[in-house]
Design an enzyme around this catalytic site. Structure first.
Site, PDB file in Angstrom:
ATOM      1  N   TYR A 147     -20.048 -24.712  11.286  1.00  0.00           N
ATOM      2  CA  TYR A 147     -20.385 -23.553  10.313  1.00  0.00           C
ATOM      3  C   TYR A 147     -19.095 -22.657  10.542  1.00  0.00           C
ATOM      4  O   TYR A 147     -18.187 -22.728   9.167  1.00  0.00           O
ATOM      5  CB  TYR A 147     -21.396 -22.748  10.903  1.00  0.00           C
ATOM      6  CG  TYR A 147     -21.559 -21.623   9.703  1.00  0.00           C
ATOM      7  CD1 TYR A 147     -22.295 -21.840   8.473  1.00  0.00           C
ATOM      8  CD2 TYR A 147     -21.190 -20.285  10.139  1.00  0.00           C
ATOM      9  CE1 TYR A 147     -22.572 -20.815   7.655  1.00  0.00           C
ATOM     10  CE2 TYR A 147     -21.653 -19.391   9.205  1.00  0.00           C
ATOM     11  CZ  TYR A 147     -22.472 -19.546   7.937  1.00  0.00           C
ATOM     12  OH  TYR A 147     -22.693 -18.482   6.940  1.00  0.00           O
ATOM     13  N   ARG A 188     -33.281 -16.598  11.605  1.00  0.00           N
ATOM     14  CA  ARG A 188     -32.070 -15.334  11.573  1.00  0.00           C
ATOM     15  C   ARG A 188     -32.868 -14.143  12.194  1.00  0.00           C
ATOM     16  O   ARG A 188     -34.357 -13.979  12.148  1.00  0.00           O
ATOM     17  CB  ARG A 188     -31.554 -15.077  10.362  1.00  0.00           C
ATOM     18  CG  ARG A 188     -30.330 -16.118  10.179  1.00  0.00           C
ATOM     19  CD  ARG A 188     -29.504 -15.729   9.054  1.00  0.00           C
ATOM     20  NE  ARG A 188     -30.289 -16.401   7.947  1.00  0.00           N
ATOM     21  CZ  ARG A 188     -29.812 -16.445   6.641  1.00  0.00           C
ATOM     22  NH1 ARG A 188     -28.415 -16.057   6.403  1.00  0.00           N
ATOM     23  NH2 ARG A 188     -30.364 -16.937   5.608  1.00  0.00           N
ATOM     24  N   VAL A 190     -33.351 -10.912  11.719  1.00  0.00           N
ATOM     25  CA  VAL A 190     -34.211 -10.008  10.822  1.00  0.00           C
ATOM     26  C   VAL A 190     -35.777 -10.630  10.569  1.00  0.00           C
ATOM     27  O   VAL A 190     -36.679  -9.975  10.807  1.00  0.00           O
ATOM     28  CB  VAL A 190     -33.508  -9.349   9.724  1.00  0.00           C
ATOM     29  CG1 VAL A 190     -34.601  -8.408   8.981  1.00  0.00           C
ATOM     30  CG2 VAL A 190     -32.341  -8.614  10.103  1.00  0.00           C
ATOM     31  N   SER A 191     -35.529 -11.718   9.978  1.00  0.00           N
ATOM     32  CA  SER A 191     -36.811 -12.455   9.655  1.00  0.00           C
ATOM     33  C   SER A 191     -37.663 -12.692  10.759  1.00  0.00           C
ATOM     34  O   SER A 191     -38.975 -12.617  10.866  1.00  0.00           O
ATOM     35  CB  SER A 191     -36.444 -13.624   8.651  1.00  0.00           C
ATOM     36  OG  SER A 191     -35.483 -14.588   9.116  1.00  0.00           O
ATOM     37  N   GLY A 209     -30.194  -8.713  24.869  1.00  0.00           N
ATOM     38  CA  GLY A 209     -30.332  -7.868  23.572  1.00  0.00           C
ATOM     39  C   GLY A 209     -29.348  -6.625  23.265  1.00  0.00           C
ATOM     40  O   GLY A 209     -29.455  -5.760  22.555  1.00  0.00           O
TER      41      GLY A 209
HETATM   42  P1  NAD Z   1     -29.692 -20.031   2.407  1.00  0.00           P
HETATM   43  O1  NAD Z   1     -29.691 -20.920   3.468  1.00  0.00           O
HETATM   44  O2  NAD Z   1     -30.872 -18.969   2.114  1.00  0.00           O
HETATM   45  O3  NAD Z   1     -29.126 -20.436   1.197  1.00  0.00           O
HETATM   46  C1  NAD Z   1     -27.989 -21.516   1.078  1.00  0.00           C
HETATM   47  C2  NAD Z   1     -28.491 -22.494  -0.079  1.00  0.00           C
HETATM   48  O4  NAD Z   1     -27.532 -23.443  -0.068  1.00  0.00           O
HETATM   49  C3  NAD Z   1     -30.038 -22.813  -0.059  1.00  0.00           C
HETATM   50  O5  NAD Z   1     -30.515 -22.577  -1.041  1.00  0.00           O
HETATM   51  C4  NAD Z   1     -29.511 -24.372   0.195  1.00  0.00           C
HETATM   52  O6  NAD Z   1     -30.621 -25.417  -0.057  1.00  0.00           O
HETATM   53  C5  NAD Z   1     -28.349 -24.450  -0.559  1.00  0.00           C
HETATM   54  N1  NAD Z   1     -27.559 -25.595  -0.023  1.00  0.00           N
HETATM   55  C6  NAD Z   1     -27.217 -25.993   1.314  1.00  0.00           C
HETATM   56  N2  NAD Z   1     -26.435 -27.043   1.292  1.00  0.00           N
HETATM   57  C7  NAD Z   1     -26.187 -27.514   0.189  1.00  0.00           C
HETATM   58  C8  NAD Z   1     -25.575 -28.570  -0.703  1.00  0.00           C
HETATM   59  N3  NAD Z   1     -25.004 -29.508   0.034  1.00  0.00           N
HETATM   60  N4  NAD Z   1     -25.533 -28.849  -1.931  1.00  0.00           N
HETATM   61  C9  NAD Z   1     -26.339 -27.855  -2.718  1.00  0.00           C
HETATM   62  N5  NAD Z   1     -26.936 -26.761  -2.059  1.00  0.00           N
HETATM   63  C10 NAD Z   1     -26.881 -26.682  -1.020  1.00  0.00           C
HETATM   64  O7  NAD Z   1     -28.508 -18.820   3.018  1.00  0.00           O
HETATM   65  P2  NAD Z   1     -27.823 -17.325   2.344  1.00  0.00           P
HETATM   66  O8  NAD Z   1     -28.127 -16.246   3.321  1.00  0.00           O
HETATM   67  O9  NAD Z   1     -28.559 -17.234   1.179  1.00  0.00           O
HETATM   68  O10 NAD Z   1     -26.520 -17.601   2.574  1.00  0.00           O
HETATM   69  C11 NAD Z   1     -25.845 -17.963   1.078  1.00  0.00           C
HETATM   70  C12 NAD Z   1     -24.317 -18.274   1.462  1.00  0.00           C
HETATM   71  O11 NAD Z   1     -23.532 -16.723   2.157  1.00  0.00           O
HETATM   72  C13 NAD Z   1     -23.757 -19.264   2.513  1.00  0.00           C
HETATM   73  O12 NAD Z   1     -22.656 -19.809   2.148  1.00  0.00           O
HETATM   74  C14 NAD Z   1     -23.577 -18.456   3.784  1.00  0.00           C
HETATM   75  O13 NAD Z   1     -22.545 -18.963   4.607  1.00  0.00           O
HETATM   76  C15 NAD Z   1     -22.990 -17.214   3.263  1.00  0.00           C
HETATM   77  N6  NAD Z   1     -23.176 -16.090   4.088  1.00  0.00           N
HETATM   78  C16 NAD Z   1     -24.543 -15.694   4.550  1.00  0.00           C
HETATM   79  C17 NAD Z   1     -24.726 -14.560   5.131  1.00  0.00           C
HETATM   80  C18 NAD Z   1     -26.022 -13.733   5.434  1.00  0.00           C
HETATM   81  O14 NAD Z   1     -26.062 -12.766   6.446  1.00  0.00           O
HETATM   82  N7  NAD Z   1     -27.073 -13.927   4.739  1.00  0.00           N
HETATM   83  C19 NAD Z   1     -23.683 -13.954   5.872  1.00  0.00           C
HETATM   84  C20 NAD Z   1     -22.148 -14.689   5.794  1.00  0.00           C
HETATM   85  C21 NAD Z   1     -22.067 -15.743   5.003  1.00  0.00           C
HETATM   86  N1  UDP Z   2     -31.351 -13.179  17.926  1.00  0.00           N
HETATM   87  C1  UDP Z   2     -32.343 -12.753  18.812  1.00  0.00           C
HETATM   88  N2  UDP Z   2     -33.960 -13.274  18.555  1.00  0.00           N
HETATM   89  C2  UDP Z   2     -34.130 -14.099  17.537  1.00  0.00           C
HETATM   90  C3  UDP Z   2     -32.960 -14.489  16.665  1.00  0.00           C
HETATM   91  C4  UDP Z   2     -31.600 -13.876  16.777  1.00  0.00           C
HETATM   92  O1  UDP Z   2     -32.062 -12.062  19.781  1.00  0.00           O
HETATM   93  O2  UDP Z   2     -35.363 -14.526  17.354  1.00  0.00           O
HETATM   94  C5  UDP Z   2     -30.048 -12.727  18.110  1.00  0.00           C
HETATM   95  C6  UDP Z   2     -29.026 -14.064  18.117  1.00  0.00           C
HETATM   96  O3  UDP Z   2     -28.937 -14.411  19.585  1.00  0.00           O
HETATM   97  C7  UDP Z   2     -27.810 -13.142  17.793  1.00  0.00           C
HETATM   98  C8  UDP Z   2     -28.303 -12.087  16.617  1.00  0.00           C
HETATM   99  O4  UDP Z   2     -29.859 -11.807  17.057  1.00  0.00           O
HETATM  100  O5  UDP Z   2     -27.179 -12.425  18.920  1.00  0.00           O
HETATM  101  C9  UDP Z   2     -28.203 -12.341  15.299  1.00  0.00           C
HETATM  102  O6  UDP Z   2     -28.740 -13.763  15.221  1.00  0.00           O
HETATM  103  P1  UDP Z   2     -28.810 -14.490  13.744  1.00  0.00           P
HETATM  104  O7  UDP Z   2     -29.093 -15.885  14.043  1.00  0.00           O
HETATM  105  O8  UDP Z   2     -29.457 -13.496  12.866  1.00  0.00           O
HETATM  106  O9  UDP Z   2     -27.329 -14.411  13.020  1.00  0.00           O
HETATM  107  P2  UDP Z   2     -25.693 -14.624  13.837  1.00  0.00           P
HETATM  108  O10 UDP Z   2     -25.810 -14.891  15.289  1.00  0.00           O
HETATM  109  O11 UDP Z   2     -24.864 -15.831  12.936  1.00  0.00           O
HETATM  110  O12 UDP Z   2     -25.049 -13.055  13.381  1.00  0.00           O
END
Ligand code: NAD
Ligand code: UDP
Length: 315
Positions: A147, A188, A190-191, A209
């Site tokens: 990633y 992730r 929050v969810s 934590g």
């Molecule tokens: P998400 O997983 O909900 O959405 C990603 C979408 O891309 C999904 O609908 C998935 O089916 C689609 N996808 C994956 N591979 C694909 C492919 N090869 N062709 C077509 N579609 C494809 O994630 P999100 O949180 O909505 O993230 C969206 C974008 O924002 C991503 O590029 C992610 O890296 C970036 N981003 C998100 C966060 C965040 O906190 N949500 C933070 C940093 C960057």
């Molecule tokens: N995390 C956690 N419990 C969970 C899911 C994630 O403690 O059930 C922690 C994880 O180890 C990270 C932070 O929460 O330190 C954020 O994780 P997330 O996967 O949301 O995003 P990212 O690590 O990419 O920021």
């Protein structure tokens, strides 16, 4: 006169993409949503499917795409660690081949193109908070590398297309964003915490934590993304978009317990490898160049997100 633009959103059925599609359709644009449904779902865009100016295309961005558009928002890529580590080779292909295909499309159609980059380009940062000028501290061969390095390579491609082909590019480094339409099993934090609380299950803290993150509510982020796309051509980014209010993961868990009123206990599980210890965006560039700052703070955003997940649990 209102100009109806033809806008492509890749990853449009995902969490952020679905909010972006809804926003752009609401502004009167013609939106093509491209998704292969790896992590996204039609449920996220059900309300848009009947709208004449919304079009859904099932397509994998690692293959070329031929459409005529004015703007491209490239969001396709799984974003949750459990999902992007499920098939790491496909994750790198999605970021790199996906960027090459979308940049090629932008070049042919002379479209402006936005890239959803990430705070993960900073890795486990040694500079805190992170300004855009920081080059990062990323493990190139670890479990998160597919990633992190995929997104870093995509940034390289965007800037090479900018220098080599004069493409109009917009690169945002997005920090942890949350809100409705996140997948309940997305993995992730929050969810996970909200679903665990609503089901009365233990809340899983990885490590002790004490690691930190800074959480941005989705509506604020979408405003930032669109603001960046609409900024002058001299604004290429990379620009950080996120909420600088930083919390430990334990504080987040305690807030979720308080707001849901659940009786869940905290349980501790091993910290995944290369999990960044701290993360906070320096957003001075977004403030100065886009006039953007987040407005919704954690408690308000969590309440809206809890309401969304509660409706799913009630179904
Ligand atoms: P998400 O997983 O909900 O959405 C990603 C979408 O891309 C999904 O609908 C998935 O089916 C689609 N996808 C994956 N591979 C694909 C492919 N090869 N062709 C077509 N579609 C494809 O994630 P999100 O949180 O909505 O993230 C969206 C974008 O924002 C991503 O590029 C992610 O890296 C970036 N981003 C998100 C966060 C965040 O906190 N949500 C933070 C940093 C960057
Ligand atoms: N995390 C956690 N419990 C969970 C899911 C994630 O403690 O059930 C922690 C994880 O180890 C990270 C932070 O929460 O330190 C954020 O994780 P997330 O996967 O949301 O995003 P990212 O690590 O990419 O920021």
């Amino acid at each position: 006169m209102h100009l109806r633009k033809r806008i492509l959103v890749t990853g449009g059925a995902g969490f952020l993409g679905s909010h972006l599609c809804r926003f752009l359709v609401g502004q009167g644009h013609d939106v093509i949503c491209v998704d292969n449904f790896f992590t996204g779902t039609k449920d996220n865009i059900l309300d848009l499917l009947s709208k004449p100016h919304f079009e859904l295309v099932r397509h994998d961005v690692t293959f070329p795409l031929y459409v005529e558009v004015d703007e491209i928002y490239n969001l396709a890529c799984p974003a949750s660690p459990i999902h992007y580590q499920h098939d790491p080779v496909q994750t790198t292909k999605t970021s790199v081949h996906g960027a090459i295909n979308m940049l090629g499309l932008a070049k042919r159609t002379n479209a402006k193109i936005f890239q959803a980059s990430t705070s993960e380009v900073y890795g486990d940062p040694k500079v805190h908070p992170q300004p855009e000028s920081y080059w990062g501290h990323v493990n190139p061969v670890g479990e998160r590398s597919c990633y992190d390095e995929g997104k870093r390579c995509a940034e390289t491609l965007f800037f090479d297309y900018y220098r080599q082909h004069n493409l109009r590019i917009k690169v945002a480094r997005i920090f942890n964003t949350y809100g409705p339409n996140m997948h309940p099993n997305d993995g992730r934090v929050v969810s996970n915490f909200i679903m665990q609380a609503l089901r009365g299950e233990d809340i899983t803290l990885y490590g002790d934590g004490s690691q930190t993150r800074s959480f941005c509510y989705v509506d604020d982020l979408i405003r930032g993304i669109v603001g960046l796309m609409e900024s002058g051509d001299d604004v290429t980014g990379p620009v950080n978009l996120g909420n600088p209010n930083e919390f430990t993961i334990r504080q987040l868990a305690e807030k979720v317990i308080e707001l849901t009123g659940c009786g869940s206990e905290l349980v501790f599980q091993p910290l995944p490898s290369d999990d960044p210890l701290q993360r906070q965006p320096d957003i001075s560039q977004a403030q100065q160049r886009l006039g953007w700052a987040p407005e919704i703070q954690l408690e308000e955003g969590l309440q809206k997100t809890i309401a969304y997940f509660s409706s799913l649990v009630a179904e």
